[in-house]
Scaffold this motif. Structure first.
Motif, PDB file in Angstrom:
ATOM      1  N   THR A  56       0.856  -1.223   0.074  1.00 18.20           N
ATOM      2  CA  THR A  56      -0.041   0.119  -0.062  1.00 18.20           C
ATOM      3  C   THR A  56       0.672   1.170  -0.079  1.00 18.20           C
ATOM      4  O   THR A  56       0.700   2.250  -0.798  1.00 18.20           O
ATOM      5  CB  THR A  56      -0.886  -0.077   1.175  1.00 18.20           C
ATOM      6  N   GLY A  57       1.827   1.344   0.777  1.00 17.95           N
ATOM      7  CA  GLY A  57       2.766   2.404   0.820  1.00 17.95           C
ATOM      8  C   GLY A  57       3.556   2.568  -0.384  1.00 17.95           C
ATOM      9  O   GLY A  57       3.632   3.993  -0.830  1.00 17.95           O
ATOM     10  N   LYS A  58       3.883   1.594  -0.982  1.00 21.43           N
ATOM     11  CA  LYS A  58       4.665   1.943  -2.380  1.00 21.43           C
ATOM     12  C   LYS A  58       3.719   2.394  -3.401  1.00 21.43           C
ATOM     13  O   LYS A  58       4.043   3.285  -4.156  1.00 21.43           O
ATOM     14  CB  LYS A  58       5.120   0.495  -2.885  1.00 21.43           C
ATOM     15  N   LEU A  59       2.476   1.978  -3.462  1.00 16.16           N
ATOM     16  CA  LEU A  59       1.317   2.472  -4.452  1.00 16.16           C
ATOM     17  C   LEU A  59       1.238   4.089  -3.942  1.00 16.16           C
ATOM     18  O   LEU A  59       1.048   4.795  -4.700  1.00 16.16           O
ATOM     19  CB  LEU A  59       0.048   1.894  -4.262  1.00 16.16           C
ATOM     20  N   LEU A  60       1.001   4.299  -2.554  1.00 15.50           N
ATOM     21  CA  LEU A  60       0.766   5.697  -2.203  1.00 15.50           C
ATOM     22  C   LEU A  60       2.142   6.571  -2.590  1.00 15.50           C
ATOM     23  O   LEU A  60       1.988   7.959  -2.909  1.00 15.50           O
ATOM     24  CB  LEU A  60       0.362   5.809  -0.847  1.00 15.50           C
ATOM     25  N   SER A  61       3.390   6.184  -2.458  1.00 20.84           N
ATOM     26  CA  SER A  61       4.335   7.045  -2.715  1.00 20.84           C
ATOM     27  C   SER A  61       4.675   7.405  -4.226  1.00 20.84           C
ATOM     28  O   SER A  61       5.016   8.292  -4.399  1.00 20.84           O
ATOM     29  CB  SER A  61       5.746   6.152  -2.480  1.00 20.84           C
ATOM     30  N   ASN A  62       3.761   6.523  -5.035  1.00 20.19           N
ATOM     31  CA  ASN A  62       3.886   7.065  -6.395  1.00 20.19           C
ATOM     32  C   ASN A  62       3.027   8.246  -6.562  1.00 20.19           C
ATOM     33  O   ASN A  62       3.317   9.106  -7.434  1.00 20.19           O
ATOM     34  CB  ASN A  62       3.449   5.977  -7.312  1.00 20.19           C
ATOM     35  N   SER A 115       2.208  -2.996  12.929  1.00 20.82           N
ATOM     36  CA  SER A 115       3.239  -3.545  11.771  1.00 20.82           C
ATOM     37  C   SER A 115       2.647  -3.081  10.369  1.00 20.82           C
ATOM     38  O   SER A 115       3.388  -2.959   9.479  1.00 20.82           O
ATOM     39  CB  SER A 115       3.420  -5.104  11.721  1.00 20.82           C
ATOM     40  N   PHE A 116       1.329  -3.142  10.068  1.00 22.04           N
ATOM     41  CA  PHE A 116       0.720  -3.008   8.952  1.00 22.04           C
ATOM     42  C   PHE A 116       0.889  -1.119   8.734  1.00 22.04           C
ATOM     43  O   PHE A 116       1.397  -0.953   7.879  1.00 22.04           O
ATOM     44  CB  PHE A 116      -0.767  -2.858   9.041  1.00 22.04           C
ATOM     45  N   SER A 117       0.881  -0.358   9.891  1.00 19.76           N
ATOM     46  CA  SER A 117       0.910   1.065   9.583  1.00 19.76           C
ATOM     47  C   SER A 117       2.597   1.331   9.469  1.00 19.76           C
ATOM     48  O   SER A 117       3.094   1.989   8.706  1.00 19.76           O
ATOM     49  CB  SER A 117       0.603   1.550  10.857  1.00 19.76           C
ATOM     50  N   ALA A 118       3.439   0.524  10.296  1.00 20.86           N
ATOM     51  CA  ALA A 118       4.819   0.631   9.810  1.00 20.86           C
ATOM     52  C   ALA A 118       5.222   0.296   8.469  1.00 20.86           C
ATOM     53  O   ALA A 118       6.227   0.695   7.914  1.00 20.86           O
ATOM     54  CB  ALA A 118       5.705  -0.380  10.948  1.00 20.86           C
ATOM     55  N   GLY A 119       4.607  -0.979   7.956  1.00 25.42           N
ATOM     56  CA  GLY A 119       4.803  -1.346   6.494  1.00 25.42           C
ATOM     57  C   GLY A 119       4.442  -0.393   5.761  1.00 25.42           C
ATOM     58  O   GLY A 119       5.109  -0.046   4.591  1.00 25.42           O
ATOM     59  N   LEU A 120       3.571   0.351   5.714  1.00 28.85           N
ATOM     60  CA  LEU A 120       2.975   1.642   5.080  1.00 28.85           C
ATOM     61  C   LEU A 120       4.097   2.550   4.971  1.00 28.85           C
ATOM     62  O   LEU A 120       4.401   3.138   3.511  1.00 28.85           O
ATOM     63  CB  LEU A 120       1.603   2.229   5.548  1.00 28.85           C
ATOM     64  N   SER A 121       4.618   3.017   6.071  1.00 31.42           N
ATOM     65  CA  SER A 121       5.834   3.676   6.124  1.00 31.42           C
ATOM     66  C   SER A 121       6.931   3.351   5.248  1.00 31.42           C
ATOM     67  O   SER A 121       7.466   4.042   4.560  1.00 31.42           O
ATOM     68  CB  SER A 121       6.220   4.165   7.625  1.00 31.42           C
ATOM     69  N   PHE A 122       7.456   2.019   5.708  1.00 35.59           N
ATOM     70  CA  PHE A 122       8.458   1.551   5.025  1.00 35.59           C
ATOM     71  C   PHE A 122       8.254   1.572   3.306  1.00 35.59           C
ATOM     72  O   PHE A 122       9.181   2.004   2.730  1.00 35.59           O
ATOM     73  CB  PHE A 122       8.689   0.012   5.306  1.00 35.59           C
ATOM     74  N   GLY A 123       7.011   1.212   2.923  1.00 28.60           N
ATOM     75  CA  GLY A 123       6.567   1.251   1.474  1.00 28.60           C
ATOM     76  C   GLY A 123       6.899   2.494   0.932  1.00 28.60           C
ATOM     77  O   GLY A 123       7.345   2.671  -0.188  1.00 28.60           O
ATOM     78  N   MET A 124       6.604   3.550   1.771  1.00 27.03           N
ATOM     79  CA  MET A 124       6.578   4.999   1.050  1.00 27.03           C
ATOM     80  C   MET A 124       8.016   5.276   1.195  1.00 27.03           C
ATOM     81  O   MET A 124       8.499   6.401   0.299  1.00 27.03           O
ATOM     82  CB  MET A 124       5.835   5.982   2.070  1.00 27.03           C
ATOM     83  N   LEU A 125       8.765   4.726   1.869  1.00 26.26           N
ATOM     84  CA  LEU A 125      10.330   5.061   1.982  1.00 26.26           C
ATOM     85  C   LEU A 125      11.452   4.218   1.071  1.00 26.26           C
ATOM     86  O   LEU A 125      12.389   4.395   1.060  1.00 26.26           O
ATOM     87  CB  LEU A 125      10.590   5.071   3.274  1.00 26.26           C
ATOM     88  N   GLY A 126      10.531   3.256   0.563  1.00 33.67           N
ATOM     89  CA  GLY A 126      11.203   2.486  -0.521  1.00 33.67           C
ATOM     90  C   GLY A 126      11.991   1.289   0.174  1.00 33.67           C
ATOM     91  O   GLY A 126      13.251   0.946  -0.414  1.00 33.67           O
TER      92      GLY A 126
END
Length: 179
Positions: A56-62, A115-126
């Motif tokens: 989800t985070g990678k999708l949002l970071s785009n 961990s979902f929320s942290a994963g969201l952060s990790f995804g946004m940060l690549g």
């Protein structure tokens, strides 16, 4: 190497929630087989939930670009604050929940939501997906086992201090990302 150490510290902070609650659950007088199964279940949930968050985070970071780092830092800060605040609550209901069947699934889900929320952060940060989710899962599983064993041995000595420490670590990383 520095990224690996940072990821290990973050994984430990996320696993502190499971650790502190596992101490209480360990006071139920569990057998070693039950302790093993609980730890594995928590570890699996700590792999699946951040994996969903990273995707989800990678999708949002785009879509958000540079602002993604600020959002990721803000989420870590919020998760850390929530962990610190919840460490001051006495959750007798969590301690009385039986760690079998649906009770085990609900328990593992409840301690892995952050961990979902942290994963969201990790995804946004690549962050590197496989390394990140495996580290979070393994560290959470081991910390759960340690918490369950400690709870069965030491009763009320540690309590919510593990969750409090984990919250402060996440707050620190959240502030670091923001500034």
């Amino acid at each position: 190497m520095g990224e690996f150490v940072t990821l290990f510290i973050m994984s430990s902070a996320l696993g502190m929630d499971a650790f502190s609650i596992a101490i209480g659950m360990g006071m139920l007088g569990l057998r070693l087989k039950q302790i093993f199964n609980i730890g594995v279940t928590i570890g699996l949930f700590h792999i699946v939930m951040p994996l969903l968050g990273i995707a989800t985070g990678k999708l949002l970071s785009n879509y958000f670009g540079m602002i993604a780092t600020l959002i990721g830092g803000g989420l870590l800060l919020i998760i850390g604050l929530q962990m610190v605040l919840s460490s001051f609550k006495s959750d007798e209901d969590d301690r009385l929940m039986q760690p079998v069947g649906l009770g085990l699934v609900l328990f593992a889900l409840s301690v892995s939501l952050d961990s979902f929320s942290a994963g969201l952060s990790f995804g946004m940060l690549g962050a590197k997906t496989a390394v990140t989710v495996l580290m979070i899962g393994i560290v959470s599983m081991v910390l759960s086992w340690i918490g369950l064993l400690m709870g069965s041995r030491f009763q009320h000595y540690v309590g919510s201090y593990g969750e409090l420490l984990g919250g402060f670590i996440l707050i620190g990383f959240g502030i670091k990302l923001i500034f």
